[in-house]
Write a protein that holds these residues in place. Structure first.
Motif, PDB file in Angstrom:
ATOM      1  N   TYR A 156     -61.547  18.770  41.322  1.00 28.88           N
ATOM      2  CA  TYR A 156     -62.233  19.843  40.576  1.00 28.88           C
ATOM      3  C   TYR A 156     -61.931  21.203  41.182  1.00 28.88           C
ATOM      4  O   TYR A 156     -61.427  21.292  42.315  1.00 28.88           O
ATOM      5  N   HIS A 157     -62.223  22.228  40.393  1.00 26.26           N
ATOM      6  CA  HIS A 157     -62.038  23.608  40.844  1.00 26.26           C
ATOM      7  C   HIS A 157     -63.376  24.327  40.826  1.00 26.26           C
ATOM      8  O   HIS A 157     -64.153  24.170  39.890  1.00 26.26           O
ATOM      9  N   ARG A 158     -63.631  25.093  41.858  1.00 25.20           N
ATOM     10  CA  ARG A 158     -64.869  25.870  41.980  1.00 25.20           C
ATOM     11  C   ARG A 158     -64.496  27.269  42.423  1.00 25.20           C
ATOM     12  O   ARG A 158     -63.498  27.455  43.118  1.00 25.20           O
ATOM     13  N   ARG A 160     -55.474  14.600  37.105  1.00 21.17           N
ATOM     14  CA  ARG A 160     -54.567  15.663  37.544  1.00 21.17           C
ATOM     15  C   ARG A 160     -55.122  16.375  38.758  1.00 21.17           C
ATOM     16  O   ARG A 160     -56.316  16.634  38.824  1.00 21.17           O
ATOM     17  N   CYS A 161     -54.234  16.686  39.702  1.00 21.15           N
ATOM     18  CA  CYS A 161     -54.682  17.495  40.832  1.00 21.15           C
ATOM     19  C   CYS A 161     -53.560  18.463  41.223  1.00 21.15           C
ATOM     20  O   CYS A 161     -52.422  18.327  40.793  1.00 21.15           O
ATOM     21  N   CYS A 162     -53.951  19.468  42.002  1.00 25.56           N
ATOM     22  CA  CYS A 162     -52.976  20.462  42.455  1.00 25.56           C
ATOM     23  C   CYS A 162     -53.358  20.895  43.866  1.00 25.56           C
ATOM     24  O   CYS A 162     -54.348  20.422  44.422  1.00 25.56           O
ATOM     25  N   ASP A 163     -52.595  21.848  44.429  1.00 24.04           N
ATOM     26  CA  ASP A 163     -52.866  22.320  45.791  1.00 24.04           C
ATOM     27  C   ASP A 163     -54.243  22.956  45.931  1.00 24.04           C
ATOM     28  O   ASP A 163     -54.806  23.014  47.017  1.00 24.04           O
ATOM     29  N   GLY A 164     -54.772  23.482  44.812  1.00 25.60           N
ATOM     30  CA  GLY A 164     -56.047  24.195  44.884  1.00 25.60           C
ATOM     31  C   GLY A 164     -57.245  23.317  44.577  1.00 25.60           C
ATOM     32  O   GLY A 164     -58.383  23.793  44.578  1.00 25.60           O
ATOM     33  N   CYS A 165     -57.010  22.028  44.314  1.00 23.05           N
ATOM     34  CA  CYS A 165     -58.117  21.139  43.915  1.00 23.05           C
ATOM     35  C   CYS A 165     -59.039  20.816  45.090  1.00 23.05           C
ATOM     36  O   CYS A 165     -58.580  20.627  46.214  1.00 23.05           O
ATOM     37  N   LEU A 166     -60.327  20.716  44.788  1.00 14.18           N
ATOM     38  CA  LEU A 166     -61.284  20.143  45.728  1.00 14.18           C
ATOM     39  C   LEU A 166     -61.436  18.680  45.317  1.00 14.18           C
ATOM     40  O   LEU A 166     -61.184  18.337  44.160  1.00 14.18           O
ATOM     41  N   ARG A 218     -52.902  25.591  32.391  1.00 18.01           N
ATOM     42  CA  ARG A 218     -51.838  25.149  33.309  1.00 18.01           C
ATOM     43  C   ARG A 218     -52.531  24.757  34.606  1.00 18.01           C
ATOM     44  O   ARG A 218     -53.209  25.593  35.203  1.00 18.01           O
ATOM     45  N   HIS A 219     -52.393  23.462  34.982  1.00 24.11           N
ATOM     46  CA  HIS A 219     -53.114  23.013  36.185  1.00 24.11           C
ATOM     47  C   HIS A 219     -52.357  23.429  37.432  1.00 24.11           C
ATOM     48  O   HIS A 219     -51.580  22.657  38.001  1.00 24.11           O
ATOM     49  N   GLN A 220     -52.619  24.641  37.840  1.00 24.26           N
ATOM     50  CA  GLN A 220     -51.946  25.222  39.000  1.00 24.26           C
ATOM     51  C   GLN A 220     -52.894  26.317  39.499  1.00 24.26           C
ATOM     52  O   GLN A 220     -53.467  27.047  38.677  1.00 24.26           O
TER      53      GLN A 220
HETATM   54 ZN   LIG Z   1     -56.266  21.569  40.728  1.00 27.31          ZN
END
Ligand SMILES: [Zn+2]
Length: 343
Positions: A80-82, A62-68, A281-283
């Motif tokens: 991933y998220h940091r 899963r990925c979103c606009d905020g993913c690295l 929620r992956h957002q």
């Molecule tokens: Zn993400």
């Protein structure tokens, strides 16, 4: 209250609708009340905060606009998220545990380094909490002129790990500590040898004269398996903008070791105690808001535990006991009657 827990889906839906600024106001409100009640004590005359980057979740699917994004050794793309988080470290009143407050976080954006994220976080934190801290602790990544100068321009000081032996400041200090006899000291029942080199002029990019403190620490452990005393040593070098008049060598060493509080008492507890690594929620906004909500809960819980509970009540009972007691009371509250009140 008094009802069943909401589902994970509901929590995801809720945090996706919440406004992050409102949650930040809630955190600020708790800070403000504690500050006005003089519950947030300095540490040896200094107000101290710590800053660190932290990865909160990772996924291959899963990925979103905020993913690295990163590519793992087997060639797969991982998302991933940091974020960079700031924690306030306070002194403890007699007989009470220390209070630590998670004040704010800033998500790291794709393509930017942690330092850029940290400076964005600090801009917001310093506007909202101009007098919350005097000195900021951070790891070796932050031993760079833009970070030190940013803090100095806001009349704050830095105390950071200095690792890179190639740096001019490190080499200058190393040249001096080779000639100077160390001070004998102790930290946390470890015998120490300290070198304190103030007024280093070898870093012209830094507005001010950084100071380097080195601590060689000696102690023994007795592993259960062998029961043999084993000597251990550690060698630390820190760079600070605090002058000798602001903090003695011993104080620098004590403060510098507090840098791990954000990992040990912050990130670890958020994951193990508050399940804050779960993505409801992956957002990007939902992830940020869930973490801010967790910060708010963490701050209120620890302020209650340290400041509200009487020491004789706290004695002999673990944190887990109070967590279960609070949860039991929340769920045992009688349901409000759904029938209309009599006229
Ligand atoms: Zn993400």
């Amino acid at each position: 209250m008094g009802g069943r827990l909401c589902s994970a889906d509901s929590l995801g839906r809720i945090v996706a609708c919440v406004d992050a600024a409102t949650l930040r106001q809630g955190i600020h409100h708790v800070y403000d009340r504690l500050k006005r009640n003089k519950a947030l004590r300095d540490l040896d005359g200094l107000a101290v905060a710590v800053l660190d980057g932290h990865e909160t979740s990772a996924s291959y699917r899963r990925c979103c606009d905020g993913c690295l994004k990163r590519t793992t050794n087997n060639g797969q793309t991982q998302f991933y998220h940091r974020n960079v988080t700031l924690m306030l470290l306070c002194g403890s009143p007699p007989g009470r545990p220390a209070v630590r407050l998670l004040l704010d976080l800033e998500p790291q954006r794709d393509g930017e380094g942690e330092l850029t994220t940290a400076l964005r976080l600090l801009e917001r934190v310093l506007a909202a909490y101009p007098r919350a801290f005097d000195v900021l602790l951070a790891d070796a990544l932050y031993a760079v002129a833009p970070f030190l100068n940013f803090l100095l321009s806001h009349e704050k000081d830095a105390l950071v790990v200095l690792k890179d032996a190639r740096r001019d400041a490190y080499q200058d200090a190393a040249g001096l500590w080779a000639q100077q006899p160390p001070q004998q000291g102790s930290y946390n029942s470890r015998d120490c040898r300290w070198w304190d080199i103030p007024d280093l002029r070898s870093w012209p990019d830094v507005k001010g004269t950084p100071r380097v403190v080195r601590s060689e620490e000696f102690w023994t452990v007795k592993p259960q398996l062998t029961q043999e005393e084993t000597p251990l040593t550690a060698n630390w070098v820190w760079l600070t903008t605090l002058s000798v008049a602001q903090a003695r060598t011993e104080q620098i060493v004590r403060l510098a070791h507090l840098r791990w509080d954000i990992e040990n008492q912050g990130f670890n507890e958020l994951v193990n105690g508050w399940h804050a690594d779960h993505v409801y929620r992956h957002q990007p906004q939902a992830i940020e808001c869930f973490l801010l909500l967790a910060f708010l809960a963490y701050n209120i819980f620890h302020a209650f535990f340290a400041l509200n509970l009487k020491p004789e009540l706290r004695r002999g009972r673990t944190l887990a006991f109070w967590v279960q007691l609070i949860a039991a009371e929340i769920h045992a509250l009688p349901r409000l009657s759904s029938t209309a009140a009599p006229p």
